[in-house]
Design an enzyme around this catalytic site. Structure first.
Site, short mmCIF file in Angstrom:
data_model
loop_
_atom_site.label_atom_id
_atom_site.label_comp_id
_atom_site.label_asym_id
_atom_site.label_seq_id
_atom_site.Cartn_x
_atom_site.Cartn_y
_atom_site.Cartn_z
N LYS A 23 28.95 40.32 50.56
CA LYS A 23 29.66 40.62 51.80
C LYS A 23 29.47 42.06 52.25
O LYS A 23 29.26 42.34 53.43
CB LYS A 23 31.15 40.32 51.63
CG LYS A 23 31.45 38.83 51.48
CD LYS A 23 32.94 38.56 51.36
CE LYS A 23 33.20 37.06 51.24
NZ LYS A 23 34.65 36.77 51.10
N ILE A 24 29.50 43.01 51.29
CA ILE A 24 29.35 44.42 51.66
C ILE A 24 27.91 44.72 52.02
O ILE A 24 27.62 45.36 53.04
CB ILE A 24 29.83 45.33 50.51
CG1 ILE A 24 31.32 45.13 50.26
CG2 ILE A 24 29.54 46.79 50.84
CD1 ILE A 24 31.86 45.85 49.04
N ARG A 51 28.83 50.82 42.11
CA ARG A 51 29.33 51.22 40.80
C ARG A 51 28.47 52.38 40.28
O ARG A 51 27.25 52.36 40.39
CB ARG A 51 29.28 50.05 39.80
CG ARG A 51 30.33 48.98 40.05
CD ARG A 51 31.74 49.48 39.75
NE ARG A 51 32.76 48.46 39.95
CZ ARG A 51 33.46 48.32 41.07
NH1 ARG A 51 33.21 49.10 42.11
NH2 ARG A 51 34.39 47.39 41.16
N ASP A 97 29.53 57.47 46.35
CA ASP A 97 30.99 57.37 46.40
C ASP A 97 31.53 56.95 45.03
O ASP A 97 32.73 56.79 44.87
CB ASP A 97 31.39 56.32 47.45
CG ASP A 97 32.90 56.26 47.68
OD1 ASP A 97 33.51 57.33 47.88
OD2 ASP A 97 33.46 55.15 47.66
N GLU A 110 33.39 58.66 36.39
CA GLU A 110 34.41 59.04 37.35
C GLU A 110 35.84 58.87 36.86
O GLU A 110 36.76 59.50 37.38
CB GLU A 110 34.24 58.24 38.64
CG GLU A 110 34.60 56.78 38.53
CD GLU A 110 34.40 56.04 39.85
OE1 GLU A 110 35.38 55.44 40.33
OE2 GLU A 110 33.29 56.05 40.40
N HIS A 119 35.18 57.90 45.48
CA HIS A 119 35.52 56.48 45.51
C HIS A 119 36.53 56.18 46.61
O HIS A 119 37.58 55.57 46.37
CB HIS A 119 36.05 56.02 44.15
CG HIS A 119 35.73 54.59 43.85
ND1 HIS A 119 35.37 54.16 42.60
CD2 HIS A 119 35.70 53.48 44.65
CE1 HIS A 119 35.14 52.85 42.63
NE2 HIS A 119 35.34 52.42 43.86
#
Length: 332
Positions: A154-155, A234, A258, A263, A295
């Protein structure tokens, strides 16, 4: 149901309270992340809710079972941070938010690309100091460029559509080919051909054993010299030391991320008053052709409303003994 929310920031609480208005769960918010030291905060609760960087390892899951907690709601889609086999073995149900706003993350990937290409972040710093020169700010037309998309869920599909709107040629790699994307002009190719031909490469695939460090030294060497790389998926998709070397040699023209493999210890926390102990992250944040955001790709009003709504509905679903549709069963 009584629910303890870990890693819960003040900006999340109004969305969760609004979503809970007609459900009447008792929500307790903790800003602390879930760690072995904070598990005890869940004492007396029936469930907990965690975010993307809260690790659900076997020891933590065992500690939760000791507190009689058998339900964990994730305020995120991915669950590579969860020991799913251990959860099943211990009888813990894991529910997630499988989708919220793919447009939010896709649009953030575009924002990173545009900022890097047109050097808007550098221009902003200059004009704040009354420096209105253009030296070093030249970009390129995106129209007509080849944009590689790795992962067309979807992204990735939303990102591909935006790039088509810019007039780009979109080259995609995914095990599953979308007929809808093909009809509007997306070309599927093997990964090595996408790497070799893309002027811009954007990652939108899940973190799996076979995608861990997908972009490593050999992949970077196969890319077009000077290509741009965007990662909003990721952090561990990138071999960060290899990426840093490619940036230093010019093989990689620019990087927008991002997410970051390490992280968990840094994102969503303020490190401005102390040294950053991660040498690789420190290097990335100080390179002029790198843009790092913490993020925040998901962080839109629409996405926050959807995350809160699905999270609360998940809790109600199990409380009412309904069959859950958002249960995490395999690592994605």
């Amino acid at each position: 149901m009584t629910v303890a929310f870990y890693s819960c920031h003040t900006y999340e609480q109004p969305f969760l309270d609004a979503a809970n208005h007609s459900h009447n769960h008792q929500l307790t918010f903790f800003s602390q992340p879930l760690t072995p030291d904070t598990v005890a905060l869940a004492a007396g609760q029936q469930a907990i809710c965690v975010f993307v960087n809260d690790p659900l390892t076997r020891p933590i899951l065992q500690a939760l079972v000791g507190l009689r907690i058998r339900l964990i709601a994730l305020r995120c889609a991915g669950y590579n941070q969860v020991d799913i086999p251990a959860a099943h073995e211990l009888g813990i149900r894991i529910l997630r938010v499988p989708a919220y706003s793919p447009h939010a993350v896709a649009e953030h990937a575009v924002a990173l690309l545009l900022a890097l290409n047109r050097k808007t972040y550098l221009a902003y710093q200059r004009t704040k100091e009354n420096n209105f020169t253009l030296d070093g700010l030249m970009g390129f037309d995106l129209c007509g460029k080849r944009v590689g998309v790795v992962g067309t869920g979807k992204i990735g599909a939303a990102f591909a559509r935006i790039m088509l709107g810019f007039g780009c040629h979109v080259l995609a790699y995914d095990n599953i080919h979308s007929a809808v994307l093909q009809e509007i002009g997306v070309t599927y190719l093997p990964l090595n051909e996408v790497l070799a031909n893309a002027d811009v490469l954007s990652l939108h695939c899940p973190l799996l054993p076979d995608t861990h460090h997908l972009i490593n030294a050999s992949a970077l060497a196969a890319m077009k010299p000077g290509a741009y790389l965007i990662n909003t998926s990721r952090g561990a998709l990138l071999d960060t030391p290899a990426v840093l070397r490619a940036l230093e040699t010019g093989q990689l023209g620019a990087l927008g991320v991002d997410v970051y493999e390490g992280e968990d210890d840094f994102f969503y926390a303020d490190w401005s008053d102390k040294p950053l102990p991660d040498a690789n992250l420190n290097a990335l944040t100080h390179l002029p052709n790198v843009l790092v955001t913490a993020h925040q790709g998901f962080f839109t009003r629409e996405a926050m409303e959807q995350i809160a709504r699905v999270t609360i509905n998940n809790l109600t679903c199990l409380e009412q003994h309904q069959i859950p549709i958002n249960e995490a069963t395999v690592v994605v």
